[in-house]
Motif scaffolding. Structure first.
Motif, PDB file in Angstrom:
ATOM      1  N   MET A   1      -5.453   4.640  -8.584  1.00  0.00           N
ATOM      2  CA  MET A   1      -4.044   4.300  -8.690  1.00  0.00           C
ATOM      3  C   MET A   1      -3.691   3.142  -7.756  1.00  0.00           C
ATOM      4  N   ASP A   2      -4.396   3.015  -6.628  1.00  0.00           N
ATOM      5  CA  ASP A   2      -4.093   1.931  -5.702  1.00  0.00           C
ATOM      6  C   ASP A   2      -4.353   0.566  -6.327  1.00  0.00           C
ATOM      7  N   ILE A   3      -5.331   0.479  -7.214  1.00  0.00           N
ATOM      8  CA  ILE A   3      -5.623  -0.809  -7.852  1.00  0.00           C
ATOM      9  C   ILE A   3      -4.464  -1.219  -8.756  1.00  0.00           C
ATOM     10  N   ILE A   4      -3.878  -0.278  -9.459  1.00  0.00           N
ATOM     11  CA  ILE A   4      -2.722  -0.580 -10.303  1.00  0.00           C
ATOM     12  C   ILE A   4      -1.550  -1.026  -9.440  1.00  0.00           C
ATOM     13  N   ARG A   5      -1.325  -0.341  -8.334  1.00  0.00           N
ATOM     14  CA  ARG A   5      -0.240  -0.737  -7.422  1.00  0.00           C
ATOM     15  C   ARG A   5      -0.486  -2.116  -6.835  1.00  0.00           C
ATOM     16  N   LEU A   6      -1.725  -2.418  -6.480  1.00  0.00           N
ATOM     17  CA  LEU A   6      -2.036  -3.733  -5.923  1.00  0.00           C
ATOM     18  C   LEU A   6      -1.839  -4.830  -6.962  1.00  0.00           C
ATOM     19  N   LEU A   7      -2.215  -4.587  -8.193  1.00  0.00           N
ATOM     20  CA  LEU A   7      -1.962  -5.568  -9.254  1.00  0.00           C
ATOM     21  C   LEU A   7      -0.469  -5.772  -9.465  1.00  0.00           C
ATOM     22  N   CYS A   8       0.285  -4.696  -9.435  1.00  0.00           N
ATOM     23  CA  CYS A   8       1.744  -4.815  -9.538  1.00  0.00           C
ATOM     24  C   CYS A   8       2.305  -5.579  -8.345  1.00  0.00           C
ATOM     25  N   ALA A   9       1.736  -5.360  -7.169  1.00  0.00           N
ATOM     26  CA  ALA A   9       2.209  -6.042  -5.966  1.00  0.00           C
ATOM     27  C   ALA A   9       1.962  -7.540  -6.041  1.00  0.00           C
ATOM     28  N   ILE A  10       0.926  -7.945  -6.730  1.00  0.00           N
ATOM     29  CA  ILE A  10       0.643  -9.376  -6.844  1.00  0.00           C
ATOM     30  C   ILE A  10       1.570 -10.028  -7.866  1.00  0.00           C
ATOM     31  N   PHE A  11       1.783  -9.377  -8.994  1.00  0.00           N
ATOM     32  CA  PHE A  11       2.589  -9.977 -10.057  1.00  0.00           C
ATOM     33  C   PHE A  11       4.087  -9.701  -9.909  1.00  0.00           C
TER      34      PHE A  11
END
Length: 53
Positions: A1-11
């Motif tokens: 789930m952290d990878i999804i949050r990190l991708l959201c944090a970038i975009f």
């Protein structure tokens, strides 16, 4: 789930913070930082996601 949050944090930094902490003070700080400059919003979002587990 952290990878999804990190991708959201970038975009879309506020979305990444929202997924981590909800509508708290960290979310509103991130919205402000994102409005003032996109890069500070990204840095803050990544920091929140990686530091709060």
């Amino acid at each position: 789930m952290d990878i999804i949050r990190l991708l959201c944090a970038i975009f879309l930094p506020p979305l990444g913070v929202f997924l981590q902490v909800g509508l708290g003070i960290d979310f509103w700080i991130n919205v402000l930082l994102t409005l003032l400059g996109y890069v500070p919003g990204i840095v803050h979002a990544v920091w929140i996601i990686l530091s709060k587990k």
